[in-house]
Structure formats: C-alpha cells, structure tokens
Design an enzyme around this catalytic site. Structure first.
Site, PDB file in Angstrom:
ATOM      1  N   SER A  11       0.796  -1.229   0.000  1.00  0.00           N
ATOM      2  CA  SER A  11       0.000   0.000   0.000  1.00  0.00           C
ATOM      3  C   SER A  11       0.827   1.277   0.000  1.00  0.00           C
ATOM      4  O   SER A  11       0.259   2.368  -0.065  1.00  0.00           O
ATOM      5  CB  SER A  11      -0.967   0.008   1.186  1.00  0.00           C
ATOM      6  OG  SER A  11      -2.096  -0.792   0.895  1.00  0.00           O
TER       7      SER A  11
ATOM      8  N   LYS B  69      -0.029   3.697  -2.763  1.00  0.00           N
ATOM      9  CA  LYS B  69      -1.029   4.763  -2.718  1.00  0.00           C
ATOM     10  C   LYS B  69      -0.408   6.141  -2.562  1.00  0.00           C
ATOM     11  O   LYS B  69      -1.078   7.152  -2.813  1.00  0.00           O
ATOM     12  CB  LYS B  69      -2.031   4.473  -1.603  1.00  0.00           C
ATOM     13  CG  LYS B  69      -2.842   3.196  -1.827  1.00  0.00           C
ATOM     14  CD  LYS B  69      -3.855   2.983  -0.727  1.00  0.00           C
ATOM     15  CE  LYS B  69      -4.700   1.740  -0.972  1.00  0.00           C
ATOM     16  NZ  LYS B  69      -4.009   0.490  -0.629  1.00  0.00           N
TER      17      LYS B  69
ATOM     18  N   SER C 139      -6.473   3.274   3.965  1.00  0.00           N
ATOM     19  CA  SER C 139      -5.770   2.621   2.855  1.00  0.00           C
ATOM     20  C   SER C 139      -6.754   1.838   1.990  1.00  0.00           C
ATOM     21  O   SER C 139      -6.523   0.689   1.624  1.00  0.00           O
ATOM     22  CB  SER C 139      -4.662   1.695   3.379  1.00  0.00           C
ATOM     23  OG  SER C 139      -3.767   1.353   2.358  1.00  0.00           O
TER      24      SER C 139
ATOM     25  N   LYS D 192       2.827   6.661   5.210  1.00  0.00           N
ATOM     26  CA  LYS D 192       1.987   5.551   4.733  1.00  0.00           C
ATOM     27  C   LYS D 192       2.545   4.212   5.152  1.00  0.00           C
ATOM     28  O   LYS D 192       3.746   3.952   5.068  1.00  0.00           O
ATOM     29  CB  LYS D 192       1.895   5.595   3.201  1.00  0.00           C
ATOM     30  CG  LYS D 192       0.848   4.675   2.614  1.00  0.00           C
ATOM     31  CD  LYS D 192      -0.554   5.186   2.882  1.00  0.00           C
ATOM     32  CE  LYS D 192      -1.624   4.180   2.486  1.00  0.00           C
ATOM     33  NZ  LYS D 192      -1.671   3.002   3.393  1.00  0.00           N
TER      34      LYS D 192
END
Length: 396
Positions: A47, A50, A107, A209
């Site tokens: 993730s 992203k 997320s 993140k």
C-alpha cells in the site's frame, strides 16, 4: 479489523527477517543518505503504492483539473477490490477530499481504483501514468501495475525509490501534505482511524503511509521534522507492524543524530557496513529475547496464566467493551469507554470488529494499540466504573 488482520505475535525486540529486510533514511533537504541497509533491494511496495496514487491526485488538484469538492463515480471494478476498503457500491460517488482521506487513513483499495479511473480512464492507463511519474522523480527501479498495491508480481520498488517519493511529495505538494497527518475522519457518520500508529507516537512524525502484503512483509514510509529539519525513512520487510514501527523509530533516531552531528554529507561504504552491523546485533538480540520469551510463556502457563508465545511487550493488545447487533451502538460504547479512560487511550484507536454469528453479524467494540500493562490498567479502571471490559491478546 483487529481480529481478522493480526498475525502471530513476535518478541518485544523483533527485527525483520534479514532475508527481506531493507531500509533507508534520507535528509529531505538535500537527499543525503543517513542510514541504509539493502536500500536498492527490490520488493513489493504494497500500500505504499497509494503515495504515488495521491501524488498524481495532488498534481490534478494543483493543475485545476480536480477540486476537493469534485465527486468521482464508483465502477463495478472499483467496488470489487479486496479489503481494506470503504465498501463503496457501483454507482456511488465520492468527493476527492473524502477519497484522499480514505487513502491516508484506511488505505482503501476501492477508493484507489476510483481515483485511478477518474484520472486515467482505466486502472491500467493510470498505472502507466504512475510509472512515468516515477521515472520523472528518479525512481528508476519502480514499476506500477495498479493503483492500490494489491499483489502483482510486476509491481516492484525499493526503499531508495520510496524515500525519493516521500521526499518529493512533501516538497512538491507541501500544500496537500498535511493530509498524511490525519488521525481520523468520518465516512457516512462513522469514524475511521489511521493505520499509521508510528505517526501517533514518534516525536515530530507527521506521516506518511503503511503497507502490507504477505510477500513483502510490513512496509512503511515515515517522515519526521525536528528543529526545522525533515528526514524521510523507509522500511521494507517487517515481520510485524509493531516490530516495523520500532525499527523505524530506531533508524529515524539514528538519522536525526547524524543530522545533528553534521557528519552525513558523504555516505561511505563503511557507513553502510556500520548500519548493517547494527542490524546484525539487533537480530542477534532478537534471538536471545525470543528464547527468553518462550521460557516466560511456559512459566506463565505452569502458573495457570496463558501468556501465549508472543510479544510480551507488544502494543497490539486490545480491550473489548461490548458486542452489539449493529455498528452504531458498538461505536458509541467504544467512544464512551475511551472518554472514561482519558489519558490511558492516548495511543489507542477505536476498532469495531465485525464477525459473523450464524446468519447475522456481531459488532465487537474494541480499543486497540495497548501494551499488556495498559490493557490491564484500562480494564481495571472500567471495572471500577462498573463497565464491561475484556482483554484481547495479540493472537486473538
């Protein structure tokens, strides 16, 4: 959710397996490398993907192509994405600002695809846009195949490339970077808390993140600012979320120490060897702690207390304050418990755990992110207030 996503707990000082561990810390001002172990080892970004999805959305905001109030349609392809997700349905619409918030906190994979289709026409076209942007930013070892980070053998990156991305988004999109500091936002009346717990605990941290798939382990891009100086760290290959966060805190500390000492202008092979030696010592300490943890767990069982075989100082303990037939009363109960506990929950988050019970569902109201001692203290305080409370171990 907590019960669905927890892995087998790890010892307190656990470090990632050396076979897939890779990390880097850079100075955000000049790009100097402050710490590095296997920084060019390719793996799956999960993730962390992203961050690039958001980079392109911020590009669109700055160019005027999108506004925060613009609403984007949800396709069947977007709605069909695997969790984590908001649970969008085909035909729904979501604003750009809510989409940004959903990516930085939950997320949400369905939302990542909504953005991809809105900006690229299709997810495949958007992935090509992501890769082109990566090349423009100097991320030459990175290739994107989707907007979310869901498993794809051809979607790869390195800690060095992700650090470049973390630095670039903070510098080039400073106007929007504050979104990565979001701790919680509300979606259709329900609060959603951030997955990035390091940000809540590390001095100066303000994003950015987390990421996990089984093939990569637990990944993280983190950025922190102290005394006006920003550094960016990346870890690939953590064995647990808590272990990854502890390791990130350690290497950020080392980065700030090198900034303060002013000895980071030139990184040598010797410096990287020193970083690798530090990791070797930590791994060796882990093995010792693991053996000690097993002995303590066995001793606990002999005395009638099942301590489990895991992280005896983990921050993955939780408390459960009730189980309900719908989400709203579950969240109300968790919120009430949080208010009652005050400072004890400064490092915890609300987690409503949905489980199937026959043909219906039960919503378990939980507060997560405690150490064992904190969880026990929380239940003790709630018991004095005549409130229900049950300990939930990391393996539960």
């Amino acid at each position: 959710m907590f019960a669905a996503t927890m892995l087998a707990p790890q010892p307190a000082a656990a470090q990632p397996r050396e076979s897939r561990y890779a990390a880097i810390v850079i100075d955000a001002d000049d790009g100097d490398v402050l710490y590095a172990v296997n920084p060019d080892r390719r793996s799956y970004p999960a993730s962390l993907t992203k961050v690039m999805t958001l980079y392109l959305m911020f590009d669109a905001l700055d160019s005027g192509r999108m506004s925060l109030a613009t609403t984007m349609p949800v396709s069947a392809h977007a709605a069909a994405q695997a969790p984590s997700k908001l649970g969008l349905r085909p035909g729904d619409r979501i604003s750009v600002e809510d989409a940004v918030l959903a990516l930085v906190t939950k997320s949400a994979n369905d939302v990542a695809v909504v953005i991809a289709e809105a900006l690229g026409g299709s997810e495949d076209s958007f992935a090509a846009m992501m890769t082109r942007k990566a090349r423009q930013l100097g991320m030459h070892a990175t290739t994107y195949q989707n907007a979310s980070g869901l498993p794809d053998l051809d979607q790869v990156s390195t800690p060095r490339d992700q650090a470049l991305l973390g630095r670039a988004i903070a510098r080039n999109h400073a106007r929007h970077y504050h979104y990565f500091s979001t701790r919680q936002f509300k979606w259709r009346g329900q609060p959603i808390s951030t997955h990035n717990r390091l940000m809540l605990r590390y001095q100066g941290a303000d994003g950015i993140k987390t990421g996990y798939i089984n093939a990569s382990g637990f990944n993280l891009i983190a950025s922190a600012k102290r005394d006006g100086h920003r550094i960016v760290g990346v870890v690939f290959g953590g064995d647990t979320a808590a272990g990854r966060d502890r390791n990130m805190a350690q290497i950020l500390d080392k980065g700030f120490a090198r900034v303060k000492a002013g000895n980071h202008a030139i990184r040598s092979a010797q410096a990287e060897d020193e970083d690798r030696a530090d990791l070797d010592r930590l791994i060796a300490a882990t093995q010792s702690n693991k053996a000690a943890g097993k002995s303590l767990a066995m001793a606990g069982t002999r005395h009638g207390e099942d301590l489990g075989s895991g992280d005896l100082e983990s921050d993955n303990w939780a408390i459960q304050v009730g189980a309900f037939g719908s989400q709203k009363p579950a969240h109300q109960a968790a919120s009430a418990a949080a208010s009652k506990l005050g400072g004890l929950v400064s490092r915890a988050t609300i987690d409503i755990d949905k489980v199937k019970a026959g043909k219906a569902h039960t919503f378990r109201a939980r507060l997560t992110g405690f150490t064992e001692d904190q969880a026990r203290a929380a239940c003790k305080r709630l018991a004095k207030a005549k409130k229900d409370c049950k300990l939930v171990q990391p393996s539960s």
